[in-house]
Each structure stands twice: as C-alpha cells, then as structure tokens.
Enzyme design. Structure first.
Site, PDB file in Angstrom:
ATOM      1  CE  LYS A  57     -16.008  24.377 -15.695  1.00 31.73           C
ATOM      2  NZ  LYS A  57     -17.233  24.976 -16.209  1.00 31.73           N
ATOM      3  CD  GLN A 101     -20.252  23.636 -17.956  1.00 32.10           C
ATOM      4  OE1 GLN A 101     -19.620  23.556 -16.907  1.00 32.10           O
ATOM      5  NE2 GLN A 101     -19.847  24.372 -18.971  1.00 32.10           N
ATOM      6  CG  ASP A 126     -19.535  29.712 -13.091  1.00 32.23           C
ATOM      7  OD1 ASP A 126     -18.306  29.653 -13.245  1.00 32.23           O
ATOM      8  OD2 ASP A 126     -20.333  28.894 -13.577  1.00 32.23           O
TER       9      ASP A 126
END
Ligand code: NAD
Length: 285
Positions: A57, A101, A126
């Site tokens: 990422k 994460q 997200d």
C-alpha cells in the site's frame, strides 16, 4: 463462452490503469496549488502478511504521488496507544485517509471496532467506520470498503449488465461479503449471500450470473458448479499444499465455463489497493 485465456479479468492491468489516472489527478491538484493527498498507515505487531500488505500500500502511494505517513507499534502497545495515534492522525491536516491494518494482534486485548469507530469518518480510507457502513446501507455517498469496491469495478470491466442479474456472494464478513451484497443490490441484482451454514452451496452458485467467492478456503467453489457464462470473481487468498497462492475457486475447472474469471494472484488484490488510493483522494476532494 469457450475456454480461452481471453476470459481472464486482469485486475493487475486494470489497477495499473486506475493508478495512472490517479497519478494524473494528483499532479493536476499540485499544478492548481491544491494540497497533496496523504494516506496514514497504522501497523500494529509483527504479522508477516500484514507487513507485506502495508508495504504494498505504501509503495502504491509513492507510485501515484500520494504522501504516506506510516506508524508502527509493537504488538503489546495496547488499545490506548493505538487510539492515541488515530486521534493524532485525525488532527493532522496532511492526512486525508487513515488505514489501520487488520487484524490487530490476537489475544492482546484489542477492540478493533473501537479503533475503527475512532477514525474520523471523513478520513476513513477503508470505509469501515460504522457511520460510513450505515451510509452504504442507506445508499448515501460515503467511502466504500476497498475490496468490494474493487470487485464492482472488475465486474463492470467485464461488460456484464448487472440490472436483474442473479448475484451470488459467498462469505458474509463485514469487510467483504456484506458490503458487496449491498453494492450489488444497489445495482439492481437479486442477491444471494451464502455462508458457512448455507445448506446447498452448489445449487446457490449454479444460479449465479455473477459469483463472488470471499471465504478463505482453497478451491471451495467447484468449477462444475459455475453457470456457463457467469462472471466469477475470486477474492480468496490461500496457500495450497504445494505452498502456491490459490483462490477460493477451482480455477482450472471454472475457467472453461465462466464468461469472465479473475486469477489469484493478479485479480482482486491489486484492485483493493487502487481503491484505497482512490478513497483517500476522494476524501480530499
Ligand atoms: P472472514 O474469515 O471474515 O469470512 C469468511 C466467510 O466465509 C464467513 O462469512 C463464513 O461464513 C464464510 N464461510 C466459511 N466457510 C464456508 C463454507 N464452507 N461455505 C460457505 N461459506 C463459508 O474472511 P474475509 O475477511 O471476508 O476474507 C475472505 C477471503 O478473502 C480470505 O481468503 C482473505 O484473505 C481474502 N481477502 C482478500 C482481499 C484482497 O484484497 N484480495 C481482501 C480481503 C480479504
């Protein structure tokens, strides 16, 4: 459709073209004197897979000219330390997207839901904040979870007209299956959401004009179950006994029956990252 390599839905190539477009949009912002978009990545603990995902990422940020602010905490940092980092990033004007994460380290007392809810919903990269999940349910604009968003782009890229289709999603997680079912519903599909207690998975899948597998069980979905011509999207990432990466779909047997099918790797994975960058950029605009 007959079996040819040309029915591969190439997520790697599609994601590369999306990243190129994002890079152009970011360069135009700079030319107009607008701020550089920034993504903050928060990594807790030493899970090797999480490290690889976050590294990919961060690389993608570099590639498109997006700033990256990376925070790494030890597995035993504790809930308060993670929340404090999230609050700090919420206040940082250079940050437009925040990604923590998941999963957070097991058996260390973390409450993932509390961490996700602490992220400023306007900086949610997200789409996991409960307000944004609620907006998705109500069909209001909000950041959409990256993997389901990437799956929808892949289906659209196949040219499949979704209105009136039977769409079968296997897996009902909050991050993939459930939001994907809502996105397909919003596009006027008749949606079947299968899970571990579904009694006849073969029969459900056999009705799918679109089949999305998001389970995490190697080759659970048999090729023979696929309706001829269906669009098959494989979200799963598993290692088979030989240590090779495979999806949730029995690819070799499914490809000849499918209209379009994604490979693993090179299907959904790169799209997830491209959508993360897109969400961050959209939070800025
Ligand atoms: P999860 O473990 O949270 O959920 C799995 C779901 O599968 C559950 O809803 C469960 O009911 C269902 N399930 C389990 N066994 C089943 C069975 N035998 N039949 C039918 N359904 C069954 O998983 P997740 O986080 O949604 O991830 C699913 C897979 O997708 C994993 O392999 C994960 O690594 C992968 N993934 C890939 C990406 C990507 O970017 N490519 C992103 C997220 C997840």
């Amino acid at each position: 459709m007959t079996s040819t390599a040309s029915n591969l839905l190439d997520g790697k190539a599609l994601a590369a073209s999306i990243r190129a477009e994002l890079a152009q949009r970011i360069a135009s912002l700079a030319a107009a004197g607008r701020p550089q978009p920034g993504l903050a990545t928060v990594l807790v603990g030493d899970d090797p897979a999480s490290h690889v995902y976050v590294r990919n990422k961060r690389r993608a940020c570099d590639e498109v000219g997006m700033a990256n602010f990376h925070v790494e905490l030890p597995a035993d940092a504790g809930q308060a330390a993670v929340l404090a980092e999230v609050q700090r990033l919420n206040q940082d004007p250079r940050v437009h997207g925040i990604l923590v994460q998941l999963p957070l380290p097991k058996n260390a007392g973390y409450d993932e839901n509390e961490v996700l809810a602490a992220i400023d919903p306007a900086k949610d990269a997200d789409g996991f904040h409960p307000l944004n999940q609620g907006a998705l349910m109500q069909g209001r604009p909000a950041p959409v979870p990256c993997t389901p968003k990437g799956v929808m782009r892949l289906i659209d890229h196949s040219g499949m007209k979704l209105k009136g289709c039977n769409a079968v999603v296997v897996g009902r997680s909050n991050i993939v299956g459930k939001p994907l079912a809502l996105l397909l519903l919003a596009r006027h599909c008749t949606v079947t959401l299968c899970h571990s207690r579904t009694t006849d998975l073969a029969a459900e899948i056999g009705r799918g004009d679109v089949v999305v597998a998001a389970v995490g069980v190697a080759q659970l979905v048999k090729g023979a179950w696929i309706k001829p011509g269906a669009v098959v999207i494989d979200v799963g990432i598993n290692r088979n006994q030989a240590g090779k990466l495979v999806g949730d779909v029995e690819f070799e047997a499914a490809q000849p029956r499918a209209g379009w099918i994604t490979p693993v790797p090179g299907g959904v994975g790169p799209m997830t990252i491209a959508m993360l960058l897109e969400n961050t950029l959209e939070n800025l605009s």
